[in-house]
Enzyme design. Structure first.
Site, PDB file in Angstrom:
ATOM      1  N   LYS A   1      -2.120  51.826  38.563  1.00  0.00           N
ATOM      2  CA  LYS A   1      -1.006  52.102  39.495  1.00  0.00           C
ATOM      3  C   LYS A   1       0.233  52.576  38.738  1.00  0.00           C
ATOM      4  O   LYS A   1       0.880  53.536  39.127  1.00  0.00           O
ATOM      5  CB  LYS A   1      -0.608  50.838  40.285  1.00  0.00           C
ATOM      6  CG  LYS A   1      -1.732  50.159  41.016  1.00  0.00           C
ATOM      7  CD  LYS A   1      -1.215  48.960  41.790  1.00  0.00           C
ATOM      8  CE  LYS A   1      -0.642  47.833  40.952  1.00  0.00           C
ATOM      9  NZ  LYS A   1      -1.598  47.103  40.097  1.00  0.00           N
TER      10      LYS A   1
ATOM     11  N   ARG B   1      -4.915  47.015  26.197  1.00  0.00           N
ATOM     12  CA  ARG B   1      -3.636  47.696  26.466  1.00  0.00           C
ATOM     13  C   ARG B   1      -2.559  47.320  25.435  1.00  0.00           C
ATOM     14  O   ARG B   1      -2.415  46.159  25.083  1.00  0.00           O
ATOM     15  CB  ARG B   1      -3.164  47.320  27.862  1.00  0.00           C
ATOM     16  CG  ARG B   1      -1.801  47.891  28.220  1.00  0.00           C
ATOM     17  CD  ARG B   1      -1.577  47.926  29.686  1.00  0.00           C
ATOM     18  NE  ARG B   1      -1.358  46.604  30.258  1.00  0.00           N
ATOM     19  CZ  ARG B   1      -1.062  46.405  31.552  1.00  0.00           C
ATOM     20  NH1 ARG B   1      -0.992  47.434  32.374  1.00  0.00           N
ATOM     21  NH2 ARG B   1      -0.877  45.193  32.018  1.00  0.00           N
TER      22      ARG B   1
ATOM     23  N   ARG C   1      -4.679  36.419  37.260  1.00  0.00           N
ATOM     24  CA  ARG C   1      -4.081  37.536  38.007  1.00  0.00           C
ATOM     25  C   ARG C   1      -5.098  38.126  38.999  1.00  0.00           C
ATOM     26  O   ARG C   1      -4.728  38.547  40.096  1.00  0.00           O
ATOM     27  CB  ARG C   1      -3.579  38.611  37.032  1.00  0.00           C
ATOM     28  CG  ARG C   1      -2.298  38.164  36.303  1.00  0.00           C
ATOM     29  CD  ARG C   1      -2.125  38.856  34.975  1.00  0.00           C
ATOM     30  NE  ARG C   1      -1.768  40.251  35.087  1.00  0.00           N
ATOM     31  CZ  ARG C   1      -1.923  41.131  34.095  1.00  0.00           C
ATOM     32  NH1 ARG C   1      -2.424  40.763  32.927  1.00  0.00           N
ATOM     33  NH2 ARG C   1      -1.571  42.382  34.275  1.00  0.00           N
TER      34      ARG C   1
HETATM   35  P1  AMP Z   1       2.551  43.700  36.854  1.00  0.00           P
HETATM   36  O1  AMP Z   1       3.365  44.339  35.778  1.00  0.00           O
HETATM   37  O2  AMP Z   1       2.609  44.443  38.148  1.00  0.00           O
HETATM   38  O3  AMP Z   1       1.137  43.393  36.406  1.00  0.00           O
HETATM   39  O4  AMP Z   1       3.242  42.283  37.154  1.00  0.00           O
HETATM   40  C1  AMP Z   1       3.350  41.309  36.129  1.00  0.00           C
HETATM   41  C2  AMP Z   1       3.699  39.969  36.721  1.00  0.00           C
HETATM   42  O5  AMP Z   1       4.967  40.037  37.379  1.00  0.00           O
HETATM   43  C3  AMP Z   1       2.759  39.442  37.789  1.00  0.00           C
HETATM   44  O6  AMP Z   1       1.590  38.828  37.232  1.00  0.00           O
HETATM   45  C4  AMP Z   1       3.658  38.431  38.489  1.00  0.00           C
HETATM   46  O7  AMP Z   1       3.852  37.277  37.713  1.00  0.00           O
HETATM   47  C5  AMP Z   1       4.985  39.186  38.523  1.00  0.00           C
HETATM   48  N1  AMP Z   1       5.095  40.027  39.730  1.00  0.00           N
HETATM   49  C6  AMP Z   1       5.028  41.385  39.796  1.00  0.00           C
HETATM   50  N2  AMP Z   1       5.159  41.812  41.070  1.00  0.00           N
HETATM   51  C7  AMP Z   1       5.300  40.701  41.829  1.00  0.00           C
HETATM   52  C8  AMP Z   1       5.463  40.473  43.227  1.00  0.00           C
HETATM   53  N3  AMP Z   1       5.513  41.495  44.111  1.00  0.00           N
HETATM   54  N4  AMP Z   1       5.576  39.189  43.648  1.00  0.00           N
HETATM   55  C9  AMP Z   1       5.538  38.165  42.789  1.00  0.00           C
HETATM   56  N5  AMP Z   1       5.382  38.307  41.458  1.00  0.00           N
HETATM   57  C10 AMP Z   1       5.261  39.549  40.971  1.00  0.00           C
END
Ligand code: AMP
Length: 220
Positions: free
Chosen positions: A13, A127, A171
């Site tokens: 994404k 990564r 996750r």
């Molecule tokens: P990402 O970089 O999108 O993989 O997000 C990394 C981490 O940020 C996630 O595992 C959550 O801990 C937190 N996070 C990101 N987006 C959200 C969201 N919409 N709601 C809650 N936590 C989030």
């Protein structure tokens, strides 16, 4: 265009959001990037979010929703945006819909990146990210010219704390348990399109471009 890129971690994404936001000059709003920047700066949000993120759990709504709605309401977001990592629950989606409705706006397109588990684990465990410019690498199929150093800016590459097997497992559980129901939520609104997140970035880019072109044709 106001779009949401929806999918499990490691689906690509973020990569696509960067490609499309640059090409279309949309604002790319990555919740994870915004949270990580807060952790790095040691802000109150960052201090509250840190341990949730490291464990692969969702950061509480009381922190995330206001933070994202504030960004969506900026004038910069007025020309269109791509949300990457938000919403992650139906509750977050409802709150955003209400807020947008108040501005006479809606989300127009949700792209769901359907991705197989083996690909997700392979991508996330390999990564590496540049500390300075945020560029993404993979130790096997997108390695930098010089190990540990960013090709683009010379910055140091690091591995995200939540890109270890235990946090990745968590996750994925969170995605299956709390985020996946957004597929139905947006399907019912008639704005969901699916692409394969297993394909390489160029192919996914083509698939999303095709969806956008079809939408343009149908409008005219
Ligand atoms: P990402 O970089 O999108 O993989 O997000 C990394 C981490 O940020 C996630 O595992 C959550 O801990 C937190 N996070 C990101 N987006 C959200 C969201 N919409 N709601 C809650 N936590 C989030």
């Amino acid at each position: 265009m106001r779009m949401v890129f929806l999918g499990p971690p490691g689906a690509g994404k973020g990569t696509q959001a960067v490609m499309f936001s640059e090409g279309m000059r949309f604002l790319h709003l990555s919740t994870g990037d915004i949270l990580r920047a807060n952790v790095k700066r040691g802000t109150e949000i960052g201090q509250k979010a840190r341990s949730f993120m490291e464990q692969g759990l969702l950061v509480p709504d009381s922190i995330v929703i206001e933070m994202m709605l504030d960004k969506i309401k900026t004038s910069e977001a007025g020309k269109g945006f791509i949300l990457d990592g938000f919403p992650r629950t139906v509750y977050q989606a409802r709150r955003m819909d209400e807020e947008l409705k108040g501005l006479d706006l809606t989300i127009e397109l949700v792209v769901y990146f359907k991705t197989s588990i083996d690909i997700i684990i392979y991508r996330l465990t390999g990564r590496r990210i540049c500390r300075d410019c945020g560029a993404n690498y993979h130790i096997v199929n997108m390695s930098p010219k010089k190990e540990g150093i960013c090709d683009k800016c010379g910055g140091e590459l690091y591995q995200r704390k939540d890109d270890n097997e235990e946090a990745i497992k968590k996750r994925l559980e969170v995605f299956n348990g709390q985020t996946k129901e957004l597929i139905d939520y947006y399907k019912k609104q008639g704005i969901l399109e699916e692409v394969s997140g297993d394909l390489d970035a160029g192919k996914v880019y083509e698939a999303i471009s095709g969806i956008l072109n079809d939408r343009d044709k149908n409008r005219t």
